[in-house]
Scaffold this active site. Structure first.
Site, PDB file in Angstrom:
ATOM      1  N   ASP A  17      36.185  34.859  36.923  1.00 43.00           N
ATOM      2  CA  ASP A  17      37.287  33.734  37.436  1.00 43.00           C
ATOM      3  C   ASP A  17      36.581  32.444  37.042  1.00 43.00           C
ATOM      4  O   ASP A  17      35.479  32.179  37.523  1.00 43.00           O
ATOM      5  CB  ASP A  17      37.320  33.931  38.930  1.00 43.00           C
ATOM      6  CG  ASP A  17      38.701  33.284  39.186  1.00 43.00           C
ATOM      7  OD1 ASP A  17      39.788  33.279  38.830  1.00 43.00           O
ATOM      8  OD2 ASP A  17      38.533  32.474  40.283  1.00 43.00           O
ATOM      9  N   GLU A  58      37.378  34.184  32.052  1.00 45.33           N
ATOM     10  CA  GLU A  58      38.764  33.463  32.410  1.00 45.33           C
ATOM     11  C   GLU A  58      38.401  31.866  32.125  1.00 45.33           C
ATOM     12  O   GLU A  58      37.762  31.341  32.890  1.00 45.33           O
ATOM     13  CB  GLU A  58      39.359  33.594  33.467  1.00 45.33           C
ATOM     14  CG  GLU A  58      40.670  32.968  33.749  1.00 45.33           C
ATOM     15  CD  GLU A  58      40.766  32.517  34.833  1.00 45.33           C
ATOM     16  OE1 GLU A  58      42.145  32.231  35.311  1.00 45.33           O
ATOM     17  OE2 GLU A  58      39.873  32.012  35.858  1.00 45.33           O
TER      18      GLU A  58
END
Length: 580
Positions: A228, A297
Site C-alpha cells: 500500500d 501500489e
C-alpha cells in the site's frame, strides 16, 4: 449496415512487445483477483465479510479461472479506514476471524491451485498501534517518537503545522498532540486520516520491524505482498512546503509517455529512498521458494518513472494506474499501452493491467458517464448518474481488451458479475473517512465496496446467512447475482470465465503485442493488435467494422453480426479472433 472494406490474408503490424515463455515466473502472466474481505462473503452472519466467508467461496474463484487471490487488509485494526489503519501486523482482527481461519483459507486456496497475496500497509500504522501509543506517552525528544514523524509547529507557540502539506483525504496532513498537562504539544504527520500516523522510514527499527513482518507471513506460506502507498514511505529531507503545482518529471509532462496525470507528485512521494527498501525486501523474498512476489501500489508518472519500481532487484509488479485512468478512446489507449510495454520491457518486468479496485469508481459506471472514463471521487445522489447499460457494454469490452494484453492483470471482486457502482447510496450511511475529511465534497469509495450479490432471491442477496449487510445493496443488483448468471450464455460472468480460459489456452499473458496498422480497415475509432496469433479488436464508436474474411471468433464482449460471410463488430465491443 455500413462497414469498411477489410484487408484480407495479411495485415500490416508494428511489433511493440515480443512474446515470452509461459514457463517463466507465475506473476509475469497471472490473472489475480482482489478480495475486499468485509464485502466478499460473510460466514458469521454479522453482515461483515470474513475469512471463513472467503474460504467458503474460493470454489467460485477456482471455477472462474484466476491464478491468485489478493486479500485487502484483515489485520487487527480499529477500522478507522476499513483496515488500512493497522494496530497489529501479525494478527487477524476478530471482525474477520482468527489466524487459524487464515491458515485454513491459505491451505484451501493452495489446494485449488491458487496463490495468495496479502496486503501490507507500511506507510503508516493505526494510532492504536503500541508504537504510537508509546510515542504519545514518551513525549518530545524520545526514542519512541523517532519511529514516526513528530515535529514542532511553526509560528507563535508552534500553533501552525510544520509545513503546508494536505492529507489525501482532505484537510491538513498534521495533527497536534496534547501534553499530559493539557498544553498543546508537537504535531505528527498523517498523509491520510488523523488516525493513521506516518512512520519514519529513515529509522532502522521501522525497517527491521517490517522485514520481520514479511518473514512472519512468508513463513505461513503466502505467495506475495501488495504494498500500500508503495511510493510514499520516504519523504524529502526537511519536509519542505509544496505549492501543489504539477511539474515535469524526468523531462516528461503528464500528457507525455501515455501518462494521464494520475500520478501523485510532491516531496512526500516517489523519493529515491523507497528503492533501497524494496531491494532489501526483494532479497528476503528470494530466500523463499515458489517465486514470491511484491506488488507496488504506486501512483507514479511518467511510466518510465513507474518502471523503476520493478527493476530486477526490486518489486515484481506495479499497478498500471495510467491505463486505469485513460479515457475510452482508441488513440489514448494505444498510446498508454505502447508506453507501458516499452517502459516495462526496458527493465525486464511485466506490465500489470487493472481497471477497477477498492479505491476507484467501478469501471462499469465510469464508462457510462458522459465523459467515459472520467474518474470522479465517488458518485452519489445529485451527481451525474451513469448510463448503466452503456457502461456495462463498454466495461465488458474494456475487460476483454485488458485480458487480451500480454502481462499480468488484476480483477476486482464483482467485476466478473458486471457490478456497477452503488450511485444512490444514502450519504448518511457512508463510512469512508474521505467523505468526512473533505467536508462532504468527495463521496469517497463506499460505492465500490458494497457487499457482493451471490443469490438473486436470498436475503442480502446471499452475502450473509442472516441477510445482514454492512452497506445496503441496490435492489437492482439481484440481476447481477452469481446464480442469475451461471450457465447463461453471454452473461458477464460466463464471458469472464471464457476469457480466462481462452487467455490461458493461448498463452496470451506471456504473449506478444503487434499493433495492426490498417487504417482502411480500422478507421480512427478502432484499436487492434495481434497477441501471438490472436487478433484482439475493439470498436469504440462510429461505423461497425468487418473482420477479414474467414476470421474465427474465439470470444466477443457483446453481440456481433455476420454479413456476407464476414463477422461485423459494432461499437463498444471487443472480439478475440483467429485469422484464416
Amino acid at each position: 449496415m455500413t462497414t469498411t472494406d477489410p484487408q484480407t490474408r495479411t495485415l500490416d503490424t508494428t511489433l511493440v512487445h515480443a512474446e515470452g515463455s509461459p514457463a517463466e515466473e507465475w506473476w509475469r502472466h497471472a490473472v489475480i483477483y482482489q478480495v475486499y474481505p468485509r464485502s466478499f462473503a460473510d460466514g458469521s452472519g454479522d453482515g461483515i465479510g470474513d475469512l471463513p466467508g472467503i474460504t467458503s467461496r474460493l470454489d467460485h474463484l477456482a471455477t472462474l479461472g484466476v491464478d491468485a487471490v489478493w486479500l485487502s487488509p484483515f489485520y487487527r485494526s480499529p477500522q478507522a479506514d476499513a483496515g488500512y489503519d493497522v494496530a497489529d501486523y501479525r494478527d487477524v482482527d476478530p471482525l474477520f476471524g482468527t489466524l487459524a481461519d487464515f491458515d485454513v483459507l491459505l491451505e484451501r486456496a493452495h489446494g485449488l491451485g491458487m496463490r495468495v497475496i496479502v496486503d501490507l500497509v507500511p506507510n503508516h500504522t493505526s494510532d492504536e498501534h503500541v508504537w504510537f501509543q508509546a510515542a504519545l506517552a514518551a513525549g518530545p525528544g524520545s526514542a519512541e517518537r523517532e519511529r514516526y514523524l513528530f515535529r514542532e509547529g511553526r509560528g507563535v507557540d508552534g500553533a501552525e503545522p510544520p509545513n503546508n502539506w494536505h492529507s489525501i483525504f482532505g484537510g491538513p496532513a498534521w495533527t497536534r498532540t496534547t501534553n499530559p498537562d493539557g498544553t498543546p504539544g508537537q504535531w505528527y504527520l498523517h498523509m491520510f486520516d488523523t488516525r493513521q500516523p506516518d512512520l519514519n522510514w529513515e529509522h532502522p527499527e521501522v525497517r527491521s520491524e517490517f522485514e520481520d513482518v514479511l518473514r512472519f507471513w512468508l513463513d505461513k506460506g503466502v505467495d506475495g505482498f501488495r504494498i500500500d502507498v508503495a511510493h510514499g514511505m520516504v519523504k524529502a529531507p526537511g519536509l519542505p512546503d509544496w505549492d501543489g503545482e504539477v511539474t515535469m518529471v524526468d523531462g516528461a509532462s503528464p500528457a507525455d509517455d501515455g501518462s494521464t496525470g494520475a500520478g501523485n507528485q510532491g516531496p512526500m512521494f516517489d523519493q529515491e529512498g523507497v528503492h533501497d527498501i524494496y531491494r532489501a525486501w526483494h532479497r528476503i523474498l528470494a530466500e523463499y521458494d515458489g517465486d514470491r512476489a511484491l506488488v507496488a501500489e504506486a501512483w507514479v508518472e511518467p511510466l518510465t518513472r513507474l518502471a523503476r519500481y520493478v527493476r530486477p532487484d526490486e518489486m515484481h509488479q506495479a499497478f498500471n494506474f495510467s491505463f486505469l485512468t485513460t479515457p475510452w478512446d482508441a488513440a489514448a489507449l494505444r498510446s498508454v499501452v505502447t508506453a507501458s510495454l516499452v517502459a516495462s520491457d526496458g527493465v525486464g518486468a511485466p506490465t500489470t493491467w487493472v481497471l477497477s479496485n477498492h479505491d476507484v469508481v467501478r469501471h462499469a459506471s465510469r464508462l457510462g458517464l458522459s465523459t467515459p472514463g472520467a474518474r470522479p471521487n465517488g458518485i452519489g445522489v445529485g451527481d451525474e448518474q451513469p448510463d448503466e447499460e452503456l457502461g456495462l457494454r463498454r466495461a465488458r469490452a474494456a475487460s476483454l481488451l485488458m485480458l487480451g494484453l500480454p502481462g499480468s492483470a488484476y480483477l476486482y471482486q464483482g467485476e466478473e458479475l458486471g457490478l456497477p457502482e452503488h450511485t444512490s447510496l444514502d450519504d448518511d450511511l457512508r463510512q469512508d473517512p474521505a467523505w468526512w475529511r473533505s467536508g462532504h465534497t468527495e463521496r469517497g469509495r463506499d460505492g465500490c465496496r458494497v457487499p457482493l450479490p451471490w443469490s438473486a432471491d436470498a436475503p442480502g442477496l446471499g452475502f450473509s446467512p442472516t441477510g445482514a449487510t454492512w452497506l445496503p445493496q441496490p435492489a437492482s443488483w439481484s440481476r447481477f447475482a452469481l446464480d442469475a448468471q451461471q450457465g447463461v450464455e453471454g452473461s458477464t460472468y460466463e464471458t469472464y470465465r471464457a476469457a480466462l480460459r481462452v487467455r490461458r489456452e493461448n498463452d496470451l499473458g506471456s504473449g506478444s503485442l503487434a499493433w495492426v496498422d490498417a487504417p482502411d480497415l480500422l478507421g480512427g475509432e478502432v484499436l487492434a493488435f495481434l497477441n501471438r496469433d490472436v487478433l484482439v479488436l475493439t470498436v469504440f464508436g462510429g461505423a461497425p467494422v468487418a473482420l477479414p474474411e474467414g476470421a474465427e471468433v474465439l470470444l466477443a464482449s457483446g453481440d456481433v453480426a455476420v454479413e456476407d460471410g464476414r463477422v461485423v463488430v459494432p461499437a463498444d465491443t471487443t472480439v478475440w479472433a483467429r485469422l484464416a
